[in-house]
Write a protein that holds these residues in place. Structure first.
Motif, PDB file in Angstrom:
ATOM      1  N   UNK A  54      32.046  77.254  78.792  1.00  0.00           N
ATOM      2  CA  UNK A  54      32.344  78.639  79.123  1.00  0.00           C
ATOM      3  C   UNK A  54      31.097  79.283  79.711  1.00  0.00           C
ATOM      4  N   UNK A  55      31.232  79.808  80.918  1.00  0.00           N
ATOM      5  CA  UNK A  55      30.138  80.503  81.602  1.00  0.00           C
ATOM      6  C   UNK A  55      30.570  81.954  81.807  1.00  0.00           C
ATOM      7  N   UNK A  56      29.767  82.895  81.278  1.00  0.00           N
ATOM      8  CA  UNK A  56      30.058  84.318  81.381  1.00  0.00           C
ATOM      9  C   UNK A  56      29.109  84.987  82.358  1.00  0.00           C
ATOM     10  N   UNK A  57      29.591  86.017  83.022  1.00  0.00           N
ATOM     11  CA  UNK A  57      28.795  86.768  83.979  1.00  0.00           C
ATOM     12  C   UNK A  57      27.604  87.420  83.279  1.00  0.00           C
ATOM     13  N   UNK A  58      26.385  87.152  83.828  1.00  0.00           N
ATOM     14  CA  UNK A  58      25.178  87.772  83.302  1.00  0.00           C
ATOM     15  C   UNK A  58      24.568  87.075  82.109  1.00  0.00           C
ATOM     16  N   UNK A  59      25.249  86.087  81.511  1.00  0.00           N
ATOM     17  CA  UNK A  59      24.705  85.352  80.364  1.00  0.00           C
ATOM     18  C   UNK A  59      23.697  84.305  80.842  1.00  0.00           C
ATOM     19  N   UNK A  60      22.664  84.062  80.027  1.00  0.00           N
ATOM     20  CA  UNK A  60      21.645  83.081  80.369  1.00  0.00           C
ATOM     21  C   UNK A  60      21.904  81.722  79.723  1.00  0.00           C
ATOM     22  N   UNK A  61      23.001  81.608  78.997  1.00  0.00           N
ATOM     23  CA  UNK A  61      23.342  80.339  78.383  1.00  0.00           C
ATOM     24  C   UNK A  61      24.835  80.092  78.519  1.00  0.00           C
ATOM     25  N   UNK A  62      25.186  78.803  78.527  1.00  0.00           N
ATOM     26  CA  UNK A  62      26.589  78.405  78.604  1.00  0.00           C
ATOM     27  C   UNK A  62      27.049  77.941  77.231  1.00  0.00           C
ATOM     28  N   UNK A  63      28.306  78.178  76.931  1.00  0.00           N
ATOM     29  CA  UNK A  63      28.877  77.841  75.625  1.00  0.00           C
ATOM     30  C   UNK A  63      29.699  76.563  75.766  1.00  0.00           C
ATOM     31  N   UNK A  64      29.414  75.602  74.910  1.00  0.00           N
ATOM     32  CA  UNK A  64      30.045  74.283  74.982  1.00  0.00           C
ATOM     33  C   UNK A  64      30.891  74.066  73.731  1.00  0.00           C
ATOM     34  N   UNK A  65      32.146  73.660  73.937  1.00  0.00           N
ATOM     35  CA  UNK A  65      33.081  73.445  72.831  1.00  0.00           C
ATOM     36  C   UNK A  65      33.602  72.011  72.888  1.00  0.00           C
ATOM     37  N   UNK A  66      33.589  71.376  71.728  1.00  0.00           N
ATOM     38  CA  UNK A  66      34.006  69.974  71.658  1.00  0.00           C
ATOM     39  C   UNK A  66      35.532  69.891  71.601  1.00  0.00           C
ATOM     40  N   UNK A  67      36.164  69.488  72.707  1.00  0.00           N
ATOM     41  CA  UNK A  67      37.633  69.407  72.775  1.00  0.00           C
ATOM     42  C   UNK A  67      38.076  68.078  73.399  1.00  0.00           C
ATOM     43  N   UNK A  68      37.635  66.947  72.888  1.00  0.00           N
ATOM     44  CA  UNK A  68      37.975  65.665  73.535  1.00  0.00           C
ATOM     45  C   UNK A  68      39.445  65.298  73.354  1.00  0.00           C
ATOM     46  N   UNK A  69      39.972  64.591  74.306  1.00  0.00           N
ATOM     47  CA  UNK A  69      41.347  64.103  74.224  1.00  0.00           C
ATOM     48  C   UNK A  69      41.374  62.826  73.395  1.00  0.00           C
ATOM     49  N   UNK A  70      42.225  62.776  72.405  1.00  0.00           N
ATOM     50  CA  UNK A  70      42.349  61.614  71.541  1.00  0.00           C
ATOM     51  C   UNK A  70      43.646  60.886  71.871  1.00  0.00           C
ATOM     52  N   UNK A  71      43.514  59.651  72.301  1.00  0.00           N
ATOM     53  CA  UNK A  71      44.694  58.861  72.633  1.00  0.00           C
ATOM     54  C   UNK A  71      45.266  58.218  71.382  1.00  0.00           C
ATOM     55  N   UNK A  72      46.576  58.281  71.252  1.00  0.00           N
ATOM     56  CA  UNK A  72      47.233  57.729  70.064  1.00  0.00           C
ATOM     57  C   UNK A  72      47.728  56.306  70.291  1.00  0.00           C
ATOM     58  N   UNK A  73      47.509  55.758  71.466  1.00  0.00           N
ATOM     59  CA  UNK A  73      47.997  54.414  71.765  1.00  0.00           C
ATOM     60  C   UNK A  73      47.152  53.361  71.060  1.00  0.00           C
ATOM     61  N   UNK A  74      47.768  52.213  70.807  1.00  0.00           N
ATOM     62  CA  UNK A  74      47.020  51.084  70.272  1.00  0.00           C
ATOM     63  C   UNK A  74      46.280  50.395  71.412  1.00  0.00           C
ATOM     64  N   UNK A  75      45.102  49.869  71.148  1.00  0.00           N
ATOM     65  CA  UNK A  75      44.329  49.201  72.204  1.00  0.00           C
ATOM     66  C   UNK A  75      44.906  47.835  72.555  1.00  0.00           C
ATOM     67  N   UNK A  76      46.066  47.847  73.200  1.00  0.00           N
ATOM     68  CA  UNK A  76      46.727  46.590  73.527  1.00  0.00           C
ATOM     69  C   UNK A  76      46.082  45.948  74.740  1.00  0.00           C
ATOM     70  N   UNK A  77      45.901  44.663  74.667  1.00  0.00           N
ATOM     71  CA  UNK A  77      45.333  43.919  75.791  1.00  0.00           C
ATOM     72  C   UNK A  77      46.439  43.537  76.766  1.00  0.00           C
TER      73      UNK A  77
END
Length: 503
Positions: free
Chosen positions: A114-137
């Motif tokens: 998240x980048x806001x107007x006039x802010x000197x720092x950016x805000x980072x949020x951990x939102x990774x996508x988690x796959x529910x599939x099995x690691x099939x070869x």
């Protein structure tokens, strides 16, 4: 046809060092977009917090939209004017940074920024996508060592698998929709600093020229964009393995993936690309070289073994060693058919068993393969319809064909076997030589997106042989393959500096 342009200079990169946020929101947006080369899977959402305008950045293939919606956007809209952002967003990991390049790296890891107007720092949020599939070869690309993960039918998950392996801002993903009625989503994937711009431009031009009601499978796209659609040889490589696709992307090649398919189409490729396996690089180079040579031998052995038997028995019986004459003669003297008919019957029988085993459910398919091979082989010999030697020849031919790792090239050899057998039954050794000559000449004329099909043999490139017929040690392959005309020719400087320093 060659459309590659020579690289006249190094490509320009966004500075990867410390880069503080710009005072202007538009400059921050421009920087992040340029860092990802305006890739299509970089998404932006307009956000307002404490009457400040801002932008939320995230990679569609790396983040979970539900987490962004429920853990970030909804709490943000319900926040009071006096609330601090740290107290509003509590359900996900939270961090800040004054460096724009930290934000770029975090986006590659599955976070949103998240980048806001006039802010000197950016805000980072951990939102990774988690796959529910099995690691099939993948069933048709099994390996002994290395990754056992394969692509699935979801394009978003496949892009996530690629992004997880290639955490690089230069990875480009361009989305298109093909099929005037079906609107099938597809993606072109490549490394921006490696892939030749002329190659990418040519692929995009051919993709955009496709005008069909529906695109059911990747094969529809392949037939529309390949240069020699009437050739029996495949000019694009299919893979269901993310690690194999990563290796080709890092060489400067381009891949196409479609929604609803587990296959990635890689281009351009050469004849030798179809005989490479991930196990070649998971083992030491001695083993990798020997097994690759074994596969190449199996290709030509499958193509010539039955024709050689037909030619020897039908035309050149005198070259059989004296000690084996009695054995061969005793095997074929009661067979009422000529060698060509014997071979034709057995080859068709093997193909029928193979197709039956492939289409039936796995347990039944295995039973058909074993029982059908044993019973039919023994029955035709006892009935005197086929000789024992012919059964051995066809069995060895079938085994050699199974060693070819690319399914498309295996189909090619199955098709070419029939005209080669006809040539051998007509002219003997002369027919075999003429048919092989036509096949090799045809291969010399083929191109895959401007790349000669049998490079580095024709045109000859001695250094290119390091990863063609055999596999040289990885530390000795310092440059990218010349057949793709990568923008950066140098792959690595030296991976054994410690050895030189110890001397």
């Amino acid at each position: 046809m060659s459309f590659f342009k020579k690289n006249k200079g190094m490509p320009s990169f966004v500075n990867k060092g410390i880069n503080p946020l710009f005072p202007s929101l538009e400059d921050n947006i421009k920087y992040i977009c340029e860092a990802f080369n305006n890739t299509d899977d970089l998404k932006m959402r307009k956000v307002t917090f404490h009457e400040k305008q801002g932008k939320l950045f995230y990679l569609e293939a790396m983040t979970d939209p539900k987490i962004i919606e429920h853990s970030f956007l909804i709490p943000l809209t319900e926040a009071d004017e006096c609330d601090d952002l740290r107290n509003v967003i509590t359900n996900v990991g939270f961090n800040t940074s004054t460096n724009l390049n930290d934000a770029v790296s975090a986006l590659l890891m599955g976070s949103c920024a998240l980048v806001l107007e006039g802010e000197k720092e950016t805000y980072l949020f951990n939102t990774p996508q988690m796959n529910t599939r099995a690691p099939d070869e993948p069933e048709n690309e099994k390996v002994v060592r290395g990754s056992h993960l394969g692509f699935v039918e979801s394009l978003d998950i496949n892009m996530n698998l690629i992004r997880q392996r290639v955490k690089n801002r230069q990875l480009m993903i361009k989305y298109y929709e093909l099929g005037m009625e079906s609107n099938r989503k597809m993606a072109i994937v490549y490394m921006n600093q490696l892939a030749n711009p002329s190659l990418v431009e040519e692929i995009e031009k051919r993709i955009l020229s496709i005008s069909m009601d529906s695109i059911i499978a990747p094969g529809y796209i392949e037939e529309c964009i390949e240069e020699h659609p009437m050739s029996p040889f495949p000019q694009n490589l299919y893979t269901e393995r993310p690690d194999r696709l990563e290796a080709h992307l890092m060489e400067g090649r381009v891949a196409i993936m479609t929604e609803g398919s587990t296959d990635a189409i890689i281009m351009p490729v050469t004849f030798f690309s179809f005989f490479q396996s991930p196990d070649d690089f998971n083992n030491r180079f001695y083993e990798g070289s020997v097994f690759r040579l074994l596969r190449l031998f199996s290709f030509w052995g499958t193509l010539t073994f039955p024709p050689l038997y037909i030619a020897v028995v039908g035309f050149h019986f005198e070259i059989i060693p004296y000690d084996m004459v009695v054995i061969v003669k005793g095997s074929i003297e009661n067979v009422p058919f000529p060698p060509f008919v014997e071979a034709l019957v057995m080859v068709i029988t093997i193909e029928l068993i193979r197709e039956a085993g492939l289409r039936l459910p796995t347990p039944i398919g295995q039973t058909i393969g074993i029982v059908g091979g044993l019973i039919i082989g023994e029955a035709v010999v006892n009935a005197g319809l086929v000789s024992n030697v012919m059964v051995i020849v066809i069995a060895l031919t079938a085994i050699m064909s199974f060693t070819i790792p690319a399914y498309e090239m295996g189909n090619t050899i199955r098709i070419l076997l029939f005209p080669t057998m006809i040539a051998a039954a007509t002219l003997g050794f002369v027919g075999i030589v003429v048919s092989l000559m036509f096949i090799i000449i045809h291969m010399c004329k083929l191109q895959s997106f401007g790349t000669p099909y049998i490079t580095p043999l024709a045109p000859l490139n001695i250094k290119g042989l390091k990863d063609a017929l055999v596999r040289f040690p990885i530390w000795s392959m310092n440059k990218h393959s010349k057949d793709v005309h990568a923008q950066l020719p140098l792959k690595q400087r030296s991976s054994r500096e410690w050895d030189k320093n110890d001397r």
